[in-house]
Write a protein that holds these residues in place. Structure first.
Motif, short mmCIF file in Angstrom:
data_model
loop_
_atom_site.label_atom_id
_atom_site.label_comp_id
_atom_site.label_asym_id
_atom_site.label_seq_id
_atom_site.Cartn_x
_atom_site.Cartn_y
_atom_site.Cartn_z
N ILE A 151 74.08 39.33 -14.71
CA ILE A 151 73.49 39.74 -16.00
C ILE A 151 73.43 38.55 -16.96
O ILE A 151 72.45 38.34 -17.66
CB ILE A 151 74.32 40.89 -16.61
N ALA A 159 66.23 39.41 -19.47
CA ALA A 159 66.53 40.80 -19.15
C ALA A 159 65.65 41.76 -19.93
O ALA A 159 65.46 41.62 -21.10
CB ALA A 159 67.99 41.09 -19.46
N ARG A 160 65.11 42.72 -19.23
CA ARG A 160 64.23 43.68 -19.89
C ARG A 160 64.52 45.08 -19.38
O ARG A 160 64.31 45.36 -18.18
CB ARG A 160 62.74 43.38 -19.61
N GLY A 161 65.05 45.91 -20.23
CA GLY A 161 65.00 47.34 -20.09
C GLY A 161 65.67 48.03 -18.91
O GLY A 161 66.47 47.46 -18.18
N ILE A 162 65.28 49.28 -18.82
CA ILE A 162 65.93 50.20 -17.88
C ILE A 162 65.75 49.77 -16.43
O ILE A 162 66.69 49.82 -15.64
CB ILE A 162 65.34 51.62 -18.09
N ILE A 210 68.30 47.21 -15.42
CA ILE A 210 69.66 47.77 -15.32
C ILE A 210 69.81 48.50 -13.98
O ILE A 210 70.80 48.35 -13.28
CB ILE A 210 69.95 48.74 -16.50
N ILE A 211 68.80 49.27 -13.63
CA ILE A 211 68.86 50.01 -12.37
C ILE A 211 68.85 49.05 -11.18
O ILE A 211 69.60 49.23 -10.22
CB ILE A 211 67.71 51.03 -12.29
N VAL A 251 69.96 46.00 -11.06
CA VAL A 251 71.29 45.37 -10.96
C VAL A 251 72.29 46.36 -10.36
O VAL A 251 73.12 46.00 -9.52
CB VAL A 251 71.76 44.89 -12.35
N SER A 252 72.18 47.63 -10.76
CA SER A 252 73.09 48.65 -10.24
C SER A 252 72.94 48.80 -8.73
O SER A 252 73.93 48.92 -8.01
CB SER A 252 72.82 50.02 -10.89
N ILE A 253 71.70 48.79 -8.27
CA ILE A 253 71.47 48.95 -6.83
C ILE A 253 72.05 47.77 -6.06
O ILE A 253 72.72 47.94 -5.04
CB ILE A 253 69.95 49.12 -6.55
N THR A 269 77.27 48.33 -14.69
CA THR A 269 76.18 47.54 -15.24
C THR A 269 75.95 47.89 -16.71
O THR A 269 75.83 47.00 -17.56
CB THR A 269 74.87 47.80 -14.44
N ASP A 294 69.52 44.31 -24.82
CA ASP A 294 69.16 45.46 -23.98
C ASP A 294 69.99 46.70 -24.28
O ASP A 294 70.13 47.58 -23.44
CB ASP A 294 69.29 45.07 -22.50
N PRO A 314 67.77 50.38 -24.07
CA PRO A 314 67.69 51.07 -22.78
C PRO A 314 69.06 51.49 -22.24
O PRO A 314 69.18 52.54 -21.59
CB PRO A 314 67.03 50.06 -21.85
#
Lengths: 350, 151
Positions: free
Chosen positions: A192, A199-202, A205-206, A208-210, B59, B70, B73
């Motif tokens: 991160i 970095a941009r938005g949802i 984040i998803i 990175v989570s995966i 995360t 961020d 979001p």
């Protein structure tokens, strides 16, 4: 740890002898039957842990009510009191991890459940790892041997009583978080940080989570490399719909030697009577015992379907054990609903 | 007052999300078991949730700590997560299930009651309040609207 394992084996021997000679405590106000050896799991583990330190305390005093105050047997506080009474020290932790087990060189009584049940109401003794990385466990009353780390994780809630000698000033050190967790946080944090400026938005984040999930579950105890562990948890919560086999068909297949028969009733009932050629995988088998029996079943006549039965049509154990066998071995598994009673009736009719 | 609300919400959520996720990462099998205890999701979806949610929580927690631009979001996703947790806990309570919420710690501890529901609902509110008062990410960048105006 080899010494500890050897002493645990001695501990097992001692517990079996103790079980045979001890008088059960009065526990009429409990949820368990005090004559059932499974209610003594915490006591057995304590005794086996004592043997790991070269001690041989008598079993009878352990059957005192004060050491079995829980709904299903001994609580963690009971075990600590019991250890204290035999000059050992118990330290309860609810947040132990596999990394902690690797670092702590002393027996730990772990809070677990039976593979076929969903409630964590059982204790087993961890005594180290073997050369292949398997967990050496004593699962009261009679299971001892290696199980995979994933098999342990599938039934363990992370709680345990660490057993040490009372006069040993060294307190077992337990990390507040596991190395795996630290590594995940570090890798995700660095990732991160590195892409922070873009970095941009949802979606990010998803993503990175995966990536982080893949990192966790591709590891040695993750889901992807331990299907057995996941399947054990699934089998405890979901019954796999099993095909039913009728008496006449079962009889002809048995005569032709075309099926492997499994009896899901407790060992006592199995000893009294069982269908010809049946092997016993009782409901409520401990994790060690179940792992051994499933492993044996995996290689036994691998091309033949497995038929599971219990007492009769009202008995749900056959479905429970059958589901577990089905997901763990991947073999065709059927259930004989009429069970032992139906078989006897059929024999009388014939 | 409203200047501090997003920061307060972000750091509170960061602490809760990271603490909860670390416990779940340490024993994913116990977490899977606590998901199934709700008797809401089928087996495959339970595995997907057990694989993805702890990482998503980590995360989000780290974004709240290190990636202020961020936050918006992250507040949305945290709010949706907390909304889901609140709903499933209410459903479990209404159905009379005597199970652990699976929020922190062991599968047998922390049984669901109105306190755990209120706690999760409060965190959901925190996320949505944080989102509402959080400035758009463009206003936090030096090369954002100001550069456009000068150009």
């Amino acid at each position: 740890m080899t010494g500890i394992r050897f002493m645990t084996m001695l501990g097992l021997f001692a517990t079996v002898v103790a079980q045979a000679t001890a008088e059960p405590a009065d526990s009429s106000d409990r949820y368990f039957d005090s004559k059932t050896p499974t209610a003594y799991c915490g006591l057995y583990c304590t005794l086996a842990a004592a043997h790991c330190f070269g001690m041989s305390p008598p079993f009878e005093p352990m059957l005192d009510e004060q050491y079995m105050t829980g709904k299903y047997g001994s609580t963690n506080l009971d075990l600590i009191r019991l250890l204290d009474s035999i000059d050992l020290k118990g330290t309860f932790r609810s947040d132990l991890t596999l990394d902690d087990l690797r670092l702590i060189s002393t027996p730990i009584i772990l809070h677990t459940r039976n593979p076929s049940g969903v409630s964590y109401n059982h204790w087993l003794l961890f005594s180290g790892f073997d050369a292949a990385g398997n967990v050496m466990a004593y699962d009261p009353p009679d299971g001892t041997g290696p199980i995979s780390a994933a098999e342990l994780l599938a039934v363990w809630d992370g709680a345990g009583v660490i057993v040490t000698e009372r006069n040993n000033g060294n307190r077992p050190f337990v990390w507040p978080v596991s190395f795996t967790s630290l590594a995940v946080v570090a890798v995700t944090g660095v990732f991160i940080w590195a892409i922070g400026t873009k970095a941009r938005g949802i979606a990010l984040i998803i993503a990175v989570s995966i990536l982080s999930s893949a990192f966790i579950h591709l590891g040695s105890t993750g889901f992807f490399r331990n299907r057995d562990g996941v399947n054990t948890v699934i089998a405890a919560h979901f019954d796999t719909p099993l095909k039913v086999i009728r008496s006449a068909e079962l009889r002809s297949k048995l005569d032709a030697g075309e099926v492997v028969l499994v009896d899901a009733r407790p060992a006592e009932a199995f000893k009294l009577f069982h269908l010809p050629g049946a092997i016993n995988i009782p409901i409520g088998s401990g994790v060690v015992s179940l792992a051994k029996r499933i492993e044996a079943l995996r290689v036994m006549s691998a091309d033949k379907p497995i038929v599971v039965y219990c007492r009769g049509p009202q008995c749900g154990w056959a479905d429970k054990v059958g589901s577990l066998i089905s997901v763990r071995t991947g073999r065709t598994t059927l259930v004989y609903r009429d069970g032992a009673l139906g078989w006897v009736e059929q024999m009388k009719g014939a | 007052m409203t200047r501090w609300l997003p920061s307060l919400g972000a750091y509170t959520l960061a602490g809760v999300l990271i603490l909860s996720s670390l416990i779940h990462v340490q024993n994913p099998y116990a977490y899977l078991s606590s998901i199934y205890a709700y008797s809401i999701v089928p087996s495959l979806l339970g595995v997907v949730i057990a694989v993805l949610f702890p990482s998503l929580q980590i995360t989000l927690g780290l974004v709240f700590l290190f990636c202020r631009r961020d936050w918006k979001p992250a507040f949305v996703l945290s709010g949706v997560l907390m909304l889901l947790f609140t709903v499933v806990q209410i459903v479990a309570l209404v159905r009379g299930l005597n199970i652990s919420c699976g929020c922190f710690g062991r599968p047998e501890g922390n049984p669901i009651d109105w306190l755990t529901v209120s706690r999760t609902a409060l965190l959901m509110l925190t996320a949505f309040v944080g989102f509402w008062f959080c400035k758009p990410s463009d206003e936090l960048r030096s090369d954002g609207p100001m550069v456009s105006k000068l150009a």
